[in-house]
Design a protein around this motif. Structure first.
Motif, PDB file in Angstrom:
ATOM      1  N   PHE A  25      -0.816   2.028   4.254  1.00 57.85           N
ATOM      2  CA  PHE A  25      -2.068   1.192   5.139  1.00 57.85           C
ATOM      3  C   PHE A  25      -2.813   1.842   3.974  1.00 57.85           C
ATOM      4  O   PHE A  25      -3.534   0.525   3.617  1.00 57.85           O
ATOM      5  CB  PHE A  25      -2.175   1.314   6.385  1.00 57.85           C
ATOM      6  CG  PHE A  25      -1.394   0.386   7.075  1.00 57.85           C
ATOM      7  CD1 PHE A  25      -1.445  -0.788   7.831  1.00 57.85           C
ATOM      8  CD2 PHE A  25      -0.048   1.498   8.168  1.00 57.85           C
ATOM      9  CE1 PHE A  25      -1.301  -1.344   8.955  1.00 57.85           C
ATOM     10  CE2 PHE A  25       1.090   0.243   8.660  1.00 57.85           C
ATOM     11  CZ  PHE A  25       0.251  -0.836   8.991  1.00 57.85           C
ATOM     12  N   PHE A  26      -2.831   2.915   3.849  1.00 59.37           N
ATOM     13  CA  PHE A  26      -4.346   2.866   2.234  1.00 59.37           C
ATOM     14  C   PHE A  26      -4.383   2.660   1.573  1.00 59.37           C
ATOM     15  O   PHE A  26      -5.457   2.056   0.963  1.00 59.37           O
ATOM     16  CB  PHE A  26      -4.223   4.719   2.735  1.00 59.37           C
ATOM     17  CG  PHE A  26      -4.626   4.898   1.379  1.00 59.37           C
ATOM     18  CD1 PHE A  26      -6.083   5.112   1.912  1.00 59.37           C
ATOM     19  CD2 PHE A  26      -3.922   5.553   0.381  1.00 59.37           C
ATOM     20  CE1 PHE A  26      -6.860   5.750   0.540  1.00 59.37           C
ATOM     21  CE2 PHE A  26      -5.400   6.106  -0.690  1.00 59.37           C
ATOM     22  CZ  PHE A  26      -6.519   6.550  -0.701  1.00 59.37           C
ATOM     23  N   TYR A  27      -2.708   2.176   1.121  1.00 67.14           N
ATOM     24  CA  TYR A  27      -2.958   2.130  -0.184  1.00 67.14           C
ATOM     25  C   TYR A  27      -2.741  -0.128  -0.397  1.00 67.14           C
ATOM     26  O   TYR A  27      -3.789  -0.564  -1.618  1.00 67.14           O
ATOM     27  CB  TYR A  27      -1.648   2.263  -1.109  1.00 67.14           C
ATOM     28  CG  TYR A  27      -1.527   1.793  -2.680  1.00 67.14           C
ATOM     29  CD1 TYR A  27      -2.119   2.480  -3.497  1.00 67.14           C
ATOM     30  CD2 TYR A  27      -1.247   0.549  -3.377  1.00 67.14           C
ATOM     31  CE1 TYR A  27      -2.545   3.207  -4.872  1.00 67.14           C
ATOM     32  CE2 TYR A  27      -1.362   0.258  -4.805  1.00 67.14           C
ATOM     33  CZ  TYR A  27      -1.806   1.644  -5.557  1.00 67.14           C
ATOM     34  OH  TYR A  27      -1.243   1.002  -6.954  1.00 67.14           O
ATOM     35  N   THR A  28      -2.660  -0.692   0.945  1.00 59.37           N
ATOM     36  CA  THR A  28      -2.657  -1.997   0.832  1.00 59.37           C
ATOM     37  C   THR A  28      -4.603  -2.626   1.224  1.00 59.37           C
ATOM     38  O   THR A  28      -4.673  -3.175   0.379  1.00 59.37           O
ATOM     39  CB  THR A  28      -1.700  -2.177   2.270  1.00 59.37           C
ATOM     40  OG1 THR A  28      -0.859  -2.139   1.814  1.00 59.37           O
ATOM     41  CG2 THR A  28      -1.929  -4.166   2.242  1.00 59.37           C
ATOM     42  N   TYR A  29      -5.245  -1.519   1.565  1.00 58.17           N
ATOM     43  CA  TYR A  29      -6.206  -2.048   1.985  1.00 58.17           C
ATOM     44  C   TYR A  29      -7.950  -1.853   1.828  1.00 58.17           C
ATOM     45  O   TYR A  29      -8.416  -2.109   1.191  1.00 58.17           O
ATOM     46  CB  TYR A  29      -7.441  -1.080   3.386  1.00 58.17           C
ATOM     47  CG  TYR A  29      -6.162  -1.906   5.198  1.00 58.17           C
ATOM     48  CD1 TYR A  29      -7.142  -3.117   4.900  1.00 58.17           C
ATOM     49  CD2 TYR A  29      -5.043  -1.946   5.582  1.00 58.17           C
ATOM     50  CE1 TYR A  29      -6.127  -4.939   6.275  1.00 58.17           C
ATOM     51  CE2 TYR A  29      -4.636  -2.772   6.502  1.00 58.17           C
ATOM     52  CZ  TYR A  29      -5.343  -3.569   6.499  1.00 58.17           C
ATOM     53  OH  TYR A  29      -4.957  -4.256   7.534  1.00 58.17           O
ATOM     54  N   ALA A  30      -6.616  -0.620   0.263  1.00 57.57           N
ATOM     55  CA  ALA A  30      -7.686   0.056  -1.133  1.00 57.57           C
ATOM     56  C   ALA A  30      -8.227  -1.175  -1.854  1.00 57.57           C
ATOM     57  O   ALA A  30      -8.303  -1.319  -2.927  1.00 57.57           O
ATOM     58  CB  ALA A  30      -7.751   1.490  -1.445  1.00 57.57           C
ATOM     59  N   THR A  31      -6.887  -2.021  -2.164  1.00 57.14           N
ATOM     60  CA  THR A  31      -6.041  -2.861  -3.412  1.00 57.14           C
ATOM     61  C   THR A  31      -7.018  -4.498  -2.355  1.00 57.14           C
ATOM     62  O   THR A  31      -7.289  -5.487  -3.349  1.00 57.14           O
ATOM     63  CB  THR A  31      -4.969  -2.899  -3.704  1.00 57.14           C
ATOM     64  OG1 THR A  31      -4.021  -3.353  -2.265  1.00 57.14           O
ATOM     65  CG2 THR A  31      -4.610  -1.573  -4.329  1.00 57.14           C
ATOM     66  N   PHE A  32      -6.722  -4.587  -1.321  1.00 53.89           N
ATOM     67  CA  PHE A  32      -6.931  -5.616  -0.239  1.00 53.89           C
ATOM     68  C   PHE A  32      -7.587  -5.636   0.427  1.00 53.89           C
ATOM     69  O   PHE A  32      -7.905  -5.180   1.741  1.00 53.89           O
ATOM     70  CB  PHE A  32      -6.105  -6.485  -0.008  1.00 53.89           C
ATOM     71  CG  PHE A  32      -5.937  -8.150   0.267  1.00 53.89           C
ATOM     72  CD1 PHE A  32      -6.343  -8.759  -0.760  1.00 53.89           C
ATOM     73  CD2 PHE A  32      -5.949  -8.211   1.936  1.00 53.89           C
ATOM     74  CE1 PHE A  32      -6.147 -10.835   0.474  1.00 53.89           C
ATOM     75  CE2 PHE A  32      -6.619  -9.079   1.974  1.00 53.89           C
ATOM     76  CZ  PHE A  32      -6.627 -10.333   1.399  1.00 53.89           C
ATOM     77  N   ASN A  33      -8.848  -6.469   0.394  1.00 48.55           N
ATOM     78  CA  ASN A  33     -10.322  -6.299   1.426  1.00 48.55           C
ATOM     79  C   ASN A  33     -10.386  -7.440   1.980  1.00 48.55           C
ATOM     80  O   ASN A  33     -10.642  -8.256   1.185  1.00 48.55           O
ATOM     81  CB  ASN A  33     -11.718  -5.561   0.593  1.00 48.55           C
ATOM     82  CG  ASN A  33     -12.973  -5.457   1.867  1.00 48.55           C
ATOM     83  OD1 ASN A  33     -12.389  -5.929   2.951  1.00 48.55           O
ATOM     84  ND2 ASN A  33     -13.657  -4.631   1.211  1.00 48.55           N
ATOM     85  N   PRO A  34      -9.985  -7.894   3.283  1.00 51.15           N
ATOM     86  CA  PRO A  34     -10.195  -8.974   4.159  1.00 51.15           C
ATOM     87  C   PRO A  34     -10.973  -9.392   3.676  1.00 51.15           C
ATOM     88  O   PRO A  34     -11.879 -10.781   3.551  1.00 51.15           O
ATOM     89  CB  PRO A  34      -9.302  -8.397   5.372  1.00 51.15           C
ATOM     90  CG  PRO A  34      -8.777  -7.719   5.367  1.00 51.15           C
ATOM     91  CD  PRO A  34      -9.652  -6.565   4.328  1.00 51.15           C
ATOM     92  N   ALA A  35     -12.265  -9.291   4.176  1.00 50.12           N
ATOM     93  CA  ALA A  35     -13.740  -8.945   4.805  1.00 50.12           C
ATOM     94  C   ALA A  35     -14.595  -9.240   2.788  1.00 50.12           C
ATOM     95  O   ALA A  35     -15.115 -10.519   2.957  1.00 50.12           O
ATOM     96  CB  ALA A  35     -14.839  -7.845   4.972  1.00 50.12           C
ATOM     97  N   GLU A  36     -14.134  -9.011   1.944  1.00 56.80           N
ATOM     98  CA  GLU A  36     -14.614  -9.637   0.574  1.00 56.80           C
ATOM     99  C   GLU A  36     -13.281 -11.213   0.181  1.00 56.80           C
ATOM    100  O   GLU A  36     -14.531 -11.916  -0.174  1.00 56.80           O
ATOM    101  CB  GLU A  36     -13.916  -8.442  -0.071  1.00 56.80           C
ATOM    102  CG  GLU A  36     -14.828  -8.516  -1.514  1.00 56.80           C
ATOM    103  CD  GLU A  36     -14.557  -7.307  -2.585  1.00 56.80           C
ATOM    104  OE1 GLU A  36     -14.059  -7.540  -4.049  1.00 56.80           O
ATOM    105  OE2 GLU A  36     -13.990  -6.586  -1.755  1.00 56.80           O
TER     106      GLU A  36
END
Length: 439
Positions: free
Chosen positions: A336-347
């Motif tokens: 989860f940490f690595y996924t959200y660090a590389t892909f930001n849904p809001a951005e």
């Protein structure tokens, strides 16, 4: 894949990069056989012949360099740990977070510089720990300060050289240098696995029918595992995006449809590597202060056995079960940490909105962010559970009498790095093709 390699060898620029990469890989493998100064080779063979647990895990990653106590004995593990530390600090320190997200190329270089500094510090600590751990085993020529300084300097220099080799492969060769070094270290243990299977069939110079069936089962299981890893690594969820008509200059650009490819295992093998380093870190620290911890009892001894249970079968089933549960939770957390660090849904949602796009059936803005977050969450849960199940396979195999060099984690790393390298080769060939067409 073979067609890609064949075409790469025909392209002069790509061929030079391939040859350069192979030369640096040969340098890495030669370094695995150069023993650190001040080591007694005869005593080393006796001491390392019984190495298991943490030592066995490090030896697999280092491609046998640890069992020879070579200059590459610590492999690239200090760099991996340093990367974890920097990424965690980026979540706490605002200036590091800005460098990571908004710094661009200059920010990436600064982060890389900080990672290397932390790597040298960790390598120094680990080298001192290794020296103190084996100081009483008699593998060193003597116990003078100069010998210790030579051993520590040799180990730190070896890790620094591996960092440089990884950077050179990444910038001037093909593939990710650090990943390739880990890949080569693991693949170098393949002959040992083949020997194990051969001994199952023809042990004691006699044909063994039961061993043959076991070997066939292992091979079929490995093929199914590899196929599953390839499928999950290549699978993706395509989110459709529609762009409306807009005026660009004096022209009206028509509507177009595209999609956002979301990988099923977006984090790749990094969560497994991070979790492995995190689990073995306590054992490394404990060994620095208590060299003979393996023969002791108490809280520290229990923590040490718990830490090495990932790679040791002699610590007891209780430690193995507890280790497997924590290991699984760490892999899920790092996924989860690595996924959200590389892909930001809001951005991503904001970028779609700025370019006049929308996901069919979903309103722009926050609904799009929530929709993408929901998809990422489901994909991450599946990818994390898949990685965790593959990673704990070696723990299950340890309760059998098999001693296979390739475990689930090794296969994940090998397949992941191989796919990534082939994709980079294909992109290099495509770029050269377009250049030739335009020229």
């Amino acid at each position: 894949m073979f067609k890609t390699i064949k075409n790469a060898l025909k392209t002069p620029e790509v061929r030079k990069k391939l040859i350069y990469t192979l030369i640096l890989i040969v340098v890495f493998r030669l370094g695995c056989y150069i023993t650190v100064p001040g080591v007694n080779s005869i005593a080393l063979n006796e001491a390392m012949g019984e190495a298991n647990g943490l030592a066995g895990l490090i030896d697999i990653i280092s491609g046998g360099a640890f069992s020879r106590f070579s200059v590459f004995a610590m492999s690239i593990s200090p760099y991996i740990t340093a990367s974890i530390v920097i990424q965690l600090l980026a979540m706490i320190i605002p200036s590091l977070e800005r460098l990571t997200k908004e710094g661009g190329e200059e920010g990436r270089q600064k982060i890389n510089k900080y990672t290397k500094i932390v790597t040298i510090i960790l390598a120094l600590v680990e080298a001192v720990g290794l020296y103190l751990s084996y100081k009483s085993s008699g593998i060193f020529v003597n116990q003078e300060f100069l010998t210790g300084a030579l051993v520590v300097a040799g180990l730190v220099a070896g890790t620094s050289l591996l960092m440089w080799l990884g950077d050179q492969i990444t910038s001037k060769g093909i593939g990710n240098g650090i990943s390739l070094l880990i890949f080569i270290g693991i693949v170098s243990g393949l002959p040992r696995g083949i020997t194990t299977i051969w001994d199952l069939i023809f042990g004691n110079n006699e044909f063994n029918t039961t061993g043959l069936l076991t070997a066939i089962g292992i091979i079929i299981g490995a093929l199914i595992l590899v196929a599953g890893v390839v499928f999950v690594q290549q699978a993706e969820r395509r989110v459709p995006v529609q762009y409306s008509k807009k005026v660009v200059g004096r022209k009206m650009v028509g509507a177009q449809s595209t999609h956002i490819p979301l990988k099923l295992a977006m984090a790749g093998v990094m969560p497994v590597i991070f979790a492995s380093s995190f689990m073995t870190f306590p054992a490394m620290i404990i060994q620095i202060f208590v060299p003979d911890i393996a023969t002791q009892t108490g809280f520290l001894a229990g923590l040490y056995k718990f830490s090495i249970a990932t790679s040791s079968s002699s610590v007891g089933i209780g430690y193995s079960i507890a280790n497997a549960i924590v290991y699984l939770l760490l892999i899920m957390g790092f996924t989860f940490f690595y996924t959200y660090a590389t892909f930001n849904p809001a951005e991503v949602s904001n970028n779609i909105k700025k370019n006049g796009g929308f996901i069919p059936g979903i309103r722009a803005g926050k609904p799009t962010t929530d929709y993408l977050s929901s998809i990422i969450s489901k994909l991450t849960w599946f990818g994390g559970l898949f990685l965790a199940l593959i990673a704990i396979l070696p723990m299950l195999l340890r309760f059998t009498n098999l001693n296979i060099a390739f475990g689930g984690t090794s296969i994940l790393i090998v397949v992941g790095v191989a796919l990534e390298t082939v994709q980079q080769l294909e992109s290099q060939l495509a770029m050269r093709h377009y250049k030739g067409f335009l020229g």
